[in-house]
Design a protein around this motif. Structure first.
Motif, short mmCIF file in Angstrom:
data_model
loop_
_atom_site.label_atom_id
_atom_site.label_comp_id
_atom_site.label_asym_id
_atom_site.label_seq_id
_atom_site.Cartn_x
_atom_site.Cartn_y
_atom_site.Cartn_z
N GLY A 100 -5.41 6.04 -6.60
CA GLY A 100 -5.33 5.37 -7.89
C GLY A 100 -6.51 5.70 -8.77
O GLY A 100 -6.36 5.95 -9.98
N ILE A 101 -7.71 5.73 -8.17
CA ILE A 101 -8.92 6.06 -8.93
C ILE A 101 -8.86 7.50 -9.44
O ILE A 101 -9.21 7.78 -10.59
CB ILE A 101 -10.18 5.84 -8.06
CG1 ILE A 101 -10.39 4.34 -7.82
CG2 ILE A 101 -11.41 6.44 -8.73
CD1 ILE A 101 -11.53 4.02 -6.87
N ILE A 102 -8.40 8.42 -8.59
CA ILE A 102 -8.33 9.83 -8.99
C ILE A 102 -7.37 10.02 -10.16
O ILE A 102 -7.70 10.67 -11.16
CB ILE A 102 -7.89 10.71 -7.79
CG1 ILE A 102 -9.00 10.75 -6.74
CG2 ILE A 102 -7.54 12.12 -8.25
CD1 ILE A 102 -8.60 11.40 -5.43
N THR B 130 -1.51 3.26 -7.41
CA THR B 130 -2.00 2.62 -6.18
C THR B 130 -0.87 1.95 -5.42
O THR B 130 -0.76 2.08 -4.19
CB THR B 130 -3.09 1.57 -6.53
OG1 THR B 130 -4.09 2.18 -7.32
CG2 THR B 130 -3.71 1.00 -5.27
N ILE B 131 0.00 1.24 -6.13
CA ILE B 131 1.13 0.57 -5.50
C ILE B 131 2.11 1.59 -4.91
O ILE B 131 2.59 1.44 -3.78
CB ILE B 131 1.85 -0.35 -6.51
CG1 ILE B 131 0.95 -1.51 -6.90
CG2 ILE B 131 3.17 -0.87 -5.94
CD1 ILE B 131 1.49 -2.38 -8.03
N MET C 143 -11.15 0.85 -12.89
CA MET C 143 -11.55 -0.15 -11.91
C MET C 143 -10.82 -1.47 -12.13
O MET C 143 -10.53 -2.20 -11.18
CB MET C 143 -13.06 -0.36 -11.97
CG MET C 143 -13.87 0.82 -11.45
SD MET C 143 -13.38 1.31 -9.78
CE MET C 143 -14.76 2.37 -9.32
N GLY C 144 -10.50 -1.76 -13.40
CA GLY C 144 -9.73 -2.97 -13.68
C GLY C 144 -8.33 -2.90 -13.10
O GLY C 144 -7.84 -3.88 -12.52
N GLY C 145 -7.69 -1.75 -13.23
CA GLY C 145 -6.35 -1.58 -12.66
C GLY C 145 -6.36 -1.74 -11.15
O GLY C 145 -5.48 -2.40 -10.56
N ILE C 146 -7.38 -1.15 -10.49
CA ILE C 146 -7.52 -1.30 -9.04
C ILE C 146 -7.79 -2.76 -8.67
O ILE C 146 -7.22 -3.31 -7.72
CB ILE C 146 -8.67 -0.42 -8.52
CG1 ILE C 146 -8.35 1.07 -8.70
CG2 ILE C 146 -8.98 -0.73 -7.06
CD1 ILE C 146 -7.24 1.58 -7.84
#
Length: 429
Positions: free
Chosen positions: A191-193, A172-173, A343-346
């Motif tokens: 990021g989710i993908i 994501t970053i 979802m936690g990472g996001i």
């Protein structure tokens, strides 16, 4: 606010060609998709209903603003903690009643602005109050994000989960910092993908609900007097209403940014009262069917900035696509199958960004902390909000956390001497 002439691809009222219309609308849908489905995922509501409410809310917004403002409404992160608290008090039904009340607050504020103007609201919610409250909103969710990233469904620490969460966060970053063009605008979705792919490799995804799901499936709507009997709770109202007051400031900020991007003064025409009323109507429509509160999305403003295609027809197309996605059982099942590690990472990034946006508000508005009143107001808001302070008003009604800190901040700003005057620039004059 000065209107700026810009090279544009499609102006606000322009109707795009069919191929262009579909492509640009899907692009807007992808920009809001990750964040919009994350909110219901975190609070235990249906992602499918959230997509439908997002689409319906956006269409009602476009109608109320007379098709003059190209803004998309998605799930609001500010209401995550209040919804969780309301559900703990009276279940999801109580949360929906609270969300509906928040929409009513928007409507009342819109009516007052239409009658007496905007200055009273800006005096009530200056940056020195709103900035720290936004920081509280982000940091109060920090524990939720970290727990999702570290623990498996059995609440046991998992190395696999934390690695997947960190990979998701890193992707994501990287997308946000190093990628260009459209990929730069959908870092959450990317990021989710990637996180979902890693989860598949690790074998922590249950595919059975996806296999059983139908392509067309009615979302789990919650409609009062149809699926449940609504009950009024002052405690839930006390949790929701202060947050609605704060998110109004966020709405005004988005309208000012959008005005600069498009080159029109939306605060004057069609008027801030219309955009606030449209946002409030979206919240009420969403809560009526079981969706989370809505807000205008910065991601979609970013898409407008990149494409210079400002047509409201594109926004309307994205709204229709979101409704269609909501009725697709396969898509809903895939969303529900996303592991909490992803979802936690996001969430680690998103909740941090919420807190950082509060800091940014303080910096952008040059809030002077050499002034004792500003230091006192911000300090009290932060400690009350993050510390979890509460005031028990009765056996059933209490003010806690975010709500209490917002109210105390507003009162301190009114009581303490040497209050700064609001700049005329903020009113677009």
């Amino acid at each position: 606010m000065e209107e700026v002439k810009r090279d544009i691809v499609l102006d606000v009222e322009d109707v795009p060609k069919v191929g262009q219309w579909i492509t640009l609308s899907i692009q807007h849908l992808f920009a809001m998709f990750g964040a919009t489905v994350l909110v219901p995922f975190l609070v235990g509501l249906s992602p499918a209903v959230a997509l439908v409410s997002s689409g319906l809310g956006t269409l009602s917004y476009l109608l109320i603003t007379k098709g003059k403002i190209p803004a998309y409404l998605g799930s609001s992160f500010a209401f995550i903690t209040p919804i969780i608290a309301a559900k703990a008090l009276g279940g999801p039904e109580a949360a929906m009643i609270g969300c509906f009340a928040a929409g009513l607050i928007y409507g009342m504020v819109a009516l007052i602005i239409q009658k007496v103007g905007l200055r009273w609201l800006m005096n009530l919610l200056p940056p020195v109050v709103v900035g720290p409250v936004i920081i509280v909103i982000g940091l109060s969710l920090a524990g939720t994000a970290v727990n999702m990233a570290m623990y498996d469904p059995q609440k046991k620490y998992s190395v696999t989960y934390i690695i997947i969460a960190l990979i998701t966060l890193a992707v994501t970053i990287i997308c946000n910092i190093f990628f260009k063009g459209f990929l730069n605008l959908i870092p959450i979705l990317m990021g989710i993908i990637v996180g979902y792919g890693c989860s598949a490799i690790a074998g922590i995804i249950d595919y059975s609900p996806i296999q059983k799901a139908k392509w067309f499936q009615m979302p789990d709507f919650m409609v009062p007097y149809v699926t449940y009997t609504p009950t009024f709770s002052w405690e839930v109202i006390a949790i929701m209403v202060p947050v609605a007051i704060v998110t109004l400031s966020e709405h005004i900020g988005h309208q000012m940014v959008l005005s600069k991007v498009v080159g029109r003064n939306f605060l004057e025409k069609p008027g801030l009262h219309r955009s606030i009323l449209g946002d409030g109507a979206g919240i009420m429509i969403g809560s009526f069917i079981g969706g989370p509160p809505l807000t205008s999305y910065g991601e979609n403003i970013g898409v407008l900035t990149m494409t210079k295609a400002y047509s409201v027809y594109i926004i309307g197309g994205a709204a229709v696509a979101a409704i269609i996605f909501g009725f697709n059982g396969k898509i809903s099942a895939v969303i529900s199958s996303i592991p909490t590690a992803v979802m936690g990472g996001i969430s680690i990034l998103l909740f941090g960004i919420i807190a950082s946006s509060g800091l940014r508000m303080l910096v952008d508005n040059k809030v002077d902390f050499d002034k004792k009143r500003n230091l006192m107001i911000a300090s009290v808001i932060l400690v009350l909000g993050i510390g979890g302070a509460f005031v028990q008003l009765s056996e059933t009604v209490s003010l806690s956390g975010m709500a209490l800190s917002a109210i105390v901040g507003i009162l301190l700003n009114q009581i303490l001497p040497d209050r700064e005057k609001i700049s005329e620039d903020i009113f677009g004059k």
